[in-house]
Scaffold this motif. Structure first.
Motif, PDB file in Angstrom:
ATOM      1  N   HIS A   1      50.955 -58.264  81.496  1.00 54.86           N
ATOM      2  CA  HIS A   1      49.849 -59.202  81.307  1.00 54.86           C
ATOM      3  C   HIS A   1      49.155 -59.041  79.948  1.00 54.86           C
ATOM      4  O   HIS A   1      49.293 -58.024  79.284  1.00 54.86           O
ATOM      5  CB  HIS A   1      48.819 -59.011  82.426  1.00 54.86           C
ATOM      6  N   ALA A   2      48.363 -60.041  79.587  1.00 52.71           N
ATOM      7  CA  ALA A   2      47.546 -59.998  78.369  1.00 52.71           C
ATOM      8  C   ALA A   2      46.257 -59.227  78.659  1.00 52.71           C
ATOM      9  O   ALA A   2      45.744 -59.260  79.781  1.00 52.71           O
ATOM     10  CB  ALA A   2      47.219 -61.410  77.926  1.00 52.71           C
ATOM     11  N   GLU A   3      45.771 -58.555  77.650  1.00 53.20           N
ATOM     12  CA  GLU A   3      44.493 -57.834  77.785  1.00 53.20           C
ATOM     13  C   GLU A   3      43.571 -58.272  76.650  1.00 53.20           C
ATOM     14  O   GLU A   3      44.031 -58.517  75.530  1.00 53.20           O
ATOM     15  CB  GLU A   3      44.697 -56.321  77.638  1.00 53.20           C
ATOM     16  N   THR A   4      42.286 -58.350  76.918  1.00 54.17           N
ATOM     17  CA  THR A   4      41.330 -58.661  75.852  1.00 54.17           C
ATOM     18  C   THR A   4      40.402 -57.474  75.631  1.00 54.17           C
ATOM     19  O   THR A   4      40.170 -56.681  76.541  1.00 54.17           O
ATOM     20  CB  THR A   4      40.483 -59.910  76.173  1.00 54.17           C
ATOM     21  N   ILE A   5      39.911 -57.394  74.395  1.00 53.75           N
ATOM     22  CA  ILE A   5      38.940 -56.362  74.046  1.00 53.75           C
ATOM     23  C   ILE A   5      37.585 -57.005  74.295  1.00 53.75           C
ATOM     24  O   ILE A   5      37.267 -58.046  73.699  1.00 53.75           O
ATOM     25  CB  ILE A   5      39.092 -55.951  72.552  1.00 53.75           C
ATOM     26  N   ASP A   6      36.801 -56.451  75.203  1.00 56.11           N
ATOM     27  CA  ASP A   6      35.503 -57.046  75.519  1.00 56.11           C
ATOM     28  C   ASP A   6      34.381 -56.042  75.395  1.00 56.11           C
ATOM     29  O   ASP A   6      34.559 -54.850  75.624  1.00 56.11           O
ATOM     30  CB  ASP A   6      35.516 -57.624  76.940  1.00 56.11           C
ATOM     31  N   LEU A   7      33.218 -56.619  75.059  1.00 55.83           N
ATOM     32  CA  LEU A   7      31.989 -55.829  74.993  1.00 55.83           C
ATOM     33  C   LEU A   7      31.006 -56.467  75.958  1.00 55.83           C
ATOM     34  O   LEU A   7      30.735 -57.665  75.877  1.00 55.83           O
ATOM     35  CB  LEU A   7      31.410 -55.876  73.566  1.00 55.83           C
ATOM     36  N   ILE A   8      30.521 -55.658  76.902  1.00 62.47           N
ATOM     37  CA  ILE A   8      29.459 -56.162  77.786  1.00 62.47           C
ATOM     38  C   ILE A   8      28.182 -55.409  77.466  1.00 62.47           C
ATOM     39  O   ILE A   8      28.227 -54.252  77.035  1.00 62.47           O
ATOM     40  CB  ILE A   8      29.794 -56.015  79.295  1.00 62.47           C
ATOM     41  N   ALA A   9      27.053 -56.087  77.667  1.00 62.60           N
ATOM     42  CA  ALA A   9      25.760 -55.443  77.406  1.00 62.60           C
ATOM     43  C   ALA A   9      24.757 -55.888  78.455  1.00 62.60           C
ATOM     44  O   ALA A   9      24.834 -57.008  78.972  1.00 62.60           O
ATOM     45  CB  ALA A   9      25.266 -55.830  76.009  1.00 62.60           C
TER      46      ALA A   9
ATOM     47  N   TYR B   1      35.771 -52.354  76.631  1.00 58.52           N
ATOM     48  CA  TYR B   1      36.939 -52.065  77.485  1.00 58.52           C
ATOM     49  C   TYR B   1      38.029 -53.055  77.102  1.00 58.52           C
ATOM     50  O   TYR B   1      37.736 -54.196  76.735  1.00 58.52           O
ATOM     51  CB  TYR B   1      36.563 -52.223  78.962  1.00 58.52           C
ATOM     52  N   THR B   2      39.259 -52.617  77.185  1.00 59.18           N
ATOM     53  CA  THR B   2      40.408 -53.492  76.927  1.00 59.18           C
ATOM     54  C   THR B   2      41.196 -53.559  78.225  1.00 59.18           C
ATOM     55  O   THR B   2      41.743 -52.547  78.672  1.00 59.18           O
ATOM     56  CB  THR B   2      41.278 -52.907  75.792  1.00 59.18           C
ATOM     57  N   VAL B   3      41.224 -54.745  78.843  1.00 57.54           N
ATOM     58  CA  VAL B   3      41.812 -54.852  80.185  1.00 57.54           C
ATOM     59  C   VAL B   3      42.248 -56.288  80.470  1.00 57.54           C
ATOM     60  O   VAL B   3      41.763 -57.229  79.823  1.00 57.54           O
ATOM     61  CB  VAL B   3      40.766 -54.345  81.235  1.00 57.54           C
ATOM     62  N   GLY B   4      43.149 -56.469  81.433  1.00 61.37           N
ATOM     63  CA  GLY B   4      43.551 -57.794  81.890  1.00 61.37           C
ATOM     64  C   GLY B   4      42.489 -58.359  82.822  1.00 61.37           C
ATOM     65  O   GLY B   4      41.595 -57.643  83.265  1.00 61.37           O
TER      66      GLY B   4
END
Ligand code: GLU
Length: 327
Positions: free
Chosen positions: A122-130, A199-202
């Motif tokens: 699968h594809a994974e995206t680099i995300d930032l949550i705050a 986090y980098t995750v699908g």
């Protein structure tokens, strides 16, 4: 007396032969295979589970028994495979590339010449949550905050550092960087102990479901200012994170811009062709069933599973791809 001794010796000898045969027979029957994954709220852990489920169904045919281990992520998995502690692992495509070429975490160790690719997933995206109350709307707003960039051994840690550096932010001096495992971050945001986390995750993942369903409201921060990064590194691609997966997030937009990589399945040149062949064949021959095991596999094609690989393809996997006309 002599006769008894001879008879006893003969009996003992026979027993040793019998026991010996018994041991060899069981050893030949089952090959234990361990797959390294990631934190239990990520997608690697269920991915290892999905592969194991498909392969273990054919235990009688192949004599392979797959087990899955929760680990610190991509870098840990590659290093454990190279050390012979794991047989297979899930790893980000960028990490596979760096390990193969001796870059980033492998700069001192050099190229991992025994690393082998099996397929990508699968594809994974680099995300930032705050946390909304932390008033963070961009990477620049992280200054002075408490931010999880990820544990050593994770794939996301270097992705976070790359995104920050591309935006002129020094993670060592501009904020309080935490090196926590992803699984711990949502709880720590809820407890007010950290303000933001990478986090980098699908998708969808348990991690973001947990992070967006607490009392402390959380939102996804756009990761922009990365054109230079995308031009510099062949393994990064522009991406967007779809908010429909996380209705509890405080975001109002339908997709948040960012960049992404792919999850890949890797092994060592030391793992036998027959084991790699069997696992590859079962996943591809049962493709429909496999893709139903996690929503992150929606839209996956067999052809796409042969892209994003930079280590040499393991000969056991290649044998299957040739037979199936995929290579
Ligand atoms: N991409 C993360 C890593 O490489 C793991 C994500 C997951 O477990 O799904 O460490």
């Amino acid at each position: 007396m002599k006769k008894t001794l001879i008879l006893t010796t003969a009996l003992l000898f026979g027993m040793v032969l019998f026991l010996g045969a018994g041991v060899t027979e069981t050893q030949a029957k089952t090959t234990f295979v361990t797959i390294g994954t990631g934190g239990i709220t990520g997608v690697y852990y269920p991915t290892g589970g999905a592969i194991a489920k498909i392969v273990n169904k054919k235990k009688k045919e192949y004599g392979i028994r797959c087990t899955v281990e929760s680990t610190g992520g991509s870098v840990f998995n590659i290093n454990a495979i190279m050390a012979g502690d794991l047989d297979f692992g899930v790893a980000q495509s960028d990490r596979q590339y760096q390990a193969t070429k001796g870059l980033a975490d492998w700069k001192d160790k050099g190229p991992q010449t025994d690393l082998r690719a099996v397929f990508s997933i699968h594809a994974e995206t680099i995300d930032l949550i705050a946390a909304v109350d932390a008033n963070i709307n961009s990477l620049a707003d992280l200054k002075g905050k408490r931010v999880n960039i990820g544990n050593i051994g994770s794939g996301q840690r270097q992705n976070a550092i790359d995104a920050l550096e591309a935006n002129g932010i020094n993670w060592k001096t501009d904020f309080h960087a935490e090196s926590l495992k992803a699984a711990e971050a949502p709880g720590l945001i809820q407890d007010g102990r950290i303000d933001a986390a990478f986090y980098t995750v699908g998708h969808p993942s348990g991690y973001y479901k947990e992070a967006t369903s607490g009392v402390r409201k959380v939102k996804f921060i756009p990761i922009v200012g990365i054109d230079g990064l995308l031009a510099k590194y062949p393994y990064y691609a522009k991406a967007a994170t779809l908010m429909k997966n996380y209705p509890g997030a405080a975001n109002t937009e339908s997709a948040v811009p960012t960049f992404g990589v792919k999850a890949t399945f890797v092994t060592s040149a030391k793992v036998s062709d027959s084991v790699v062949y069997a696992i590859t064949k079962e996943v591809f021959d049962n493709f429909e069933a496999f893709t139903k095991l996690h929503p992150a596999y929606a839209g996956l094609t067999k052809k796409a599973m042969l892209t994003g690989l930079s280590a040499p393809i393991h000969p056991g996997a290649m044998k299957y791809y040739k037979e199936a006309g995929l290579k």
